[in-house]
Design an enzyme around this catalytic site. Sequence first.
Site, short mmCIF file in Angstrom:
data_model
loop_
_atom_site.label_atom_id
_atom_site.label_comp_id
_atom_site.label_asym_id
_atom_site.label_seq_id
_atom_site.Cartn_x
_atom_site.Cartn_y
_atom_site.Cartn_z
N THR A 59 -47.79 118.20 96.64
CA THR A 59 -48.94 118.99 96.23
C THR A 59 -50.22 118.17 96.29
O THR A 59 -50.18 116.93 96.21
CB THR A 59 -48.75 119.51 94.78
N ASP A 60 -51.35 118.84 96.40
CA ASP A 60 -52.64 118.14 96.37
C ASP A 60 -52.97 117.62 94.97
O ASP A 60 -53.84 116.76 94.81
CB ASP A 60 -53.77 119.05 96.87
N GLU A 61 -52.25 118.09 93.95
CA GLU A 61 -52.57 117.70 92.58
C GLU A 61 -52.27 116.23 92.29
O GLU A 61 -52.75 115.68 91.30
CB GLU A 61 -51.85 118.61 91.58
N TYR B 27 -46.91 117.55 85.32
CA TYR B 27 -46.44 118.10 86.59
C TYR B 27 -46.87 117.22 87.76
O TYR B 27 -46.04 116.77 88.56
CB TYR B 27 -46.97 119.52 86.80
N LYS C 58 -44.65 114.81 90.41
CA LYS C 58 -44.67 114.97 91.86
C LYS C 58 -45.12 113.68 92.54
O LYS C 58 -44.59 113.29 93.58
CB LYS C 58 -45.59 116.12 92.27
#
Length: 361
Positions: free
Chosen positions: A139-141, A165, A169
């Site tokens: 994810t970009d997060e 979260y 990741k």
Amino acid sequence: MGNSDRLNLLVTGAAGFIGSNFVHYWLDKYKDSRVVVLDALTYAGNLDNISDLQSNSNFKFVHGNICDTDLIKKLLVENDIDTLVHFAAESHVDRSITGPDEFINTNILGTYSLLKACKAVWLDSDTGKENHRFHHVSTDEVYGTLTLSDHPFRETNQYLPNSPYSASKASSDLLVRAFHHTYGLNVTMSNCSNNYGYYHHPEKLIPLTLTNILFGKNIPIYGDGRQIRDWLFVMDHCLGIDLILNSGRLGESYNIGGINEWTNIDIVNLLCEKIDSLFRDNESYRLKYPECPASKGVSTKTLITYVKDRLGHDRRYAIDASKIMSELNYKPQETFETGIHKTILWYLDNDSWWKKILHIA
């Protein structure tokens, strides 16, 4: 018919949103491929997402957990798997704030379990596979947050996760990288911006807004609603993964983005306007959803309600997708206008799918 060297795939988490779309995409394009789906069927896993594939002889579903390393080894051997595409993850930020344990177990330990199994079967056994591939979907997060003036995230950006979260990741990304550089496992990774489209769980912004609108429920907006996200139609994400699997460089990470930044409040306003317009022109929708304000000639924007912002809410995410575009000739096939129109129509016409999830009779 497309051609791919990837003949036997194990896809984790493919009863979920993006994974189920990927399996539909892959089996539709590569008729000779076989796909084994592994899913634990937690709250976000839904067999209805892949029920239409049950009759396909090249499709197989296995109910199981990615933390079960022995099961993974068995599936790799028995199905002659050459490619593992790893979608399985806990992904809802709010849930990670209130209950981070599941995110650590699934996203970190689960990914480690998969890597161990692949190393054992593909690298350490007498029947190893030289042309194997482990593709990790992230994810970009993991990159943290951006200011309004910052350049969108590149693959070279430092990881600065801000929620349990995104931290989980980021940890899984680093494990995948380590298994490539330490053991020689053939890996690729992708970090994607916000997806939208078919089979999207109704807890997420776009389907939550749509389903609340249709039942005349308030649409909650965190803080001032000016948080910015880059949005990508889910099938364009599948296209990006396809290109990486077939042409991506080993050990590399590719950002997949829509080049399509919107604030949350502007997304909600757009959805309201689209629903208002569709209901004006279609009596069947007004009859089907009588509780929707648009069925009564009232703007659905009246449902917008501002609520307290969530903890650690990143202000802006944006993806620089120039690497995958220049190296692999990637280009999103849908504009936001065409993608969001397809998405809205899908939710209007597939109410039995989301009503079942929301326990609506």
